[in-house]
Design an enzyme around this catalytic site. Structure first.
Site, mmCIF file in Angstrom:
data_model
loop_
_atom_site.group_PDB
_atom_site.id
_atom_site.type_symbol
_atom_site.label_atom_id
_atom_site.label_comp_id
_atom_site.label_asym_id
_atom_site.label_seq_id
_atom_site.Cartn_x
_atom_site.Cartn_y
_atom_site.Cartn_z
ATOM 1 N N ILE A 60 -8.335 7.161 -6.952
ATOM 2 C CA ILE A 60 -7.548 8.364 -6.706
ATOM 3 C C ILE A 60 -6.245 8.323 -7.485
ATOM 4 O O ILE A 60 -5.833 9.308 -8.103
ATOM 5 C CB ILE A 60 -7.261 8.532 -5.201
ATOM 6 N N THR A 62 -3.097 5.452 -9.433
ATOM 7 C CA THR A 62 -2.565 4.141 -9.783
ATOM 8 C C THR A 62 -1.051 4.224 -9.684
ATOM 9 O O THR A 62 -0.439 5.061 -10.345
ATOM 10 C CB THR A 62 -2.963 3.738 -11.210
ATOM 11 N N LYS A 82 -6.235 1.449 -0.035
ATOM 12 C CA LYS A 82 -5.058 1.224 -0.865
ATOM 13 C C LYS A 82 -4.947 -0.275 -1.080
ATOM 14 O O LYS A 82 -4.798 -1.043 -0.131
ATOM 15 C CB LYS A 82 -3.799 1.768 -0.191
ATOM 16 N N GLU A 150 -7.062 7.304 6.444
ATOM 17 C CA GLU A 150 -7.704 8.608 6.353
ATOM 18 C C GLU A 150 -7.677 9.154 4.921
ATOM 19 O O GLU A 150 -6.677 9.043 4.219
ATOM 20 C CB GLU A 150 -6.982 9.574 7.286
ATOM 21 N N ASP A 196 11.587 7.213 -0.358
ATOM 22 C CA ASP A 196 11.115 7.537 -1.710
ATOM 23 C C ASP A 196 10.417 8.887 -1.717
ATOM 24 O O ASP A 196 9.428 9.099 -2.400
ATOM 25 C CB ASP A 196 10.172 6.442 -2.216
ATOM 26 N N ASP A 213 2.515 7.530 0.963
ATOM 27 C CA ASP A 213 3.284 6.417 0.386
ATOM 28 C C ASP A 213 4.474 6.041 1.266
ATOM 29 O O ASP A 213 5.632 6.203 0.877
ATOM 30 C CB ASP A 213 3.758 6.754 -1.028
#
Length: 262
Positions: A60, A62, A82, A150, A196, A213
């Protein structure tokens, strides 16, 4: 036995067209070789033997910290893996979020142990944000440097990032208000600052924003929490201002998030 299991998984990954197809670029193969070291493949194998995933589908994204892949479950559903990279570059990119975080106090050892702790941290951050009513991917499980969560997207493709979606003026205003509410809920209910936040880690799925993230999110008592919160606010204001949304001042948002004003 562990070596044999690792070789079995390696053979499984090698057999997938995605990971070793003739169409794959040399750069892609190099990245995948870095990601799928022996211990990481054994960790993936644990999810397979545990009945959580059947096979990997496609990458998905990088990122600086790791790679994200879609996987299919034995029941035919989809989840996300991940995989955090175990290397010095990853360590340097996350170190500023670790120093001062009480959850990492006294943590010693190799980069590998630190990355394992970072993976655990994202799992816990997602859990706290989900409990606070924030729209984030639900975390399912984690092991070593791999987080299972998910999948946000359709059968055909993952949900796009906000920066890639054209919003009507009305929808842009709605998204702005909702993202500000996410920031406030994270601070007041989850006790976290994302740290972030930008148009790059907000997904658009079924017409609504989703926050992703969250590994670098820090607790509100972190010494850099205010600095990171202000950066999040500035990023969100910058982006939505570019969409001609009438944004609130950074100062007003900061006061509202921290409960100085309602």
């Amino acid at each position: 036995k562990r070596f044999q299991e690792g070789k079995r998984l390696e053979h499984h990954l090698e057999s997938l067209r995605l990971f070793r197809s003739e169409e794959s670029s040399e750069e892609t193969r190099k990245v995948l070789d870095e990601v799928f070291d022996q211990r990481t493949m054994l960790a993936i194998y644990k999810f397979m033997t545990g009945g959580l995933i059947d096979h990997l589908d496609f990458p998905i994204s990088t990122g600086k910290e790791g790679n994200v892949f879609r996987a299919t479950t034995p029941e035919g559903g989809h989840v996300v893996l991940k995989i955090y990279r175990i290397n010095t570059a990853t360590f340097h990119s996350i170190s500023k979020y670790i120093e001062g975080d009480p959850r990492f106090k006294g943590l010693k050892g190799s980069h590998r142990k630190l990355i394992y702790a970072w993976c655990t941290k994202e799992f816990k951050n997602l859990t706290r944000m989900l409990d606070a009513g924030i729209r984030v991917p639900e975390p399912y499980d984690f092991h070593e440097n791999i987080l299972l969560m998910e999948y946000i997207g359709s059968e055909e493709r993952p949900a796009p990032a906000l920066r890639s979606v054209e919003l009507s003026p009305d929808v842009a205003n709605e998204f702005y208000d909702e993202v500000l509410n996410f920031i406030k809920a994270a601070y007041r209910k989850a006790g976290l600052v994302h740290g972030d936040l930008s148009e790059y880690n907000i997904l658009v799925h079924e017409g609504r924003p989703w926050i992703i993230d969250c590994g670098q999110a820090v607790t509100t008592d972190h010494p850099n929490a205010d600095e990171l919160l202000l950066r999040d606010v500035k990023n969100i204001n910058r982006y939505f201002r570019s969409l001609d949304v009438k944004v609130k001042s950074d100062e007003e948002i900061m006061r509202t998030v921290k409960g100085v004003i309602k």
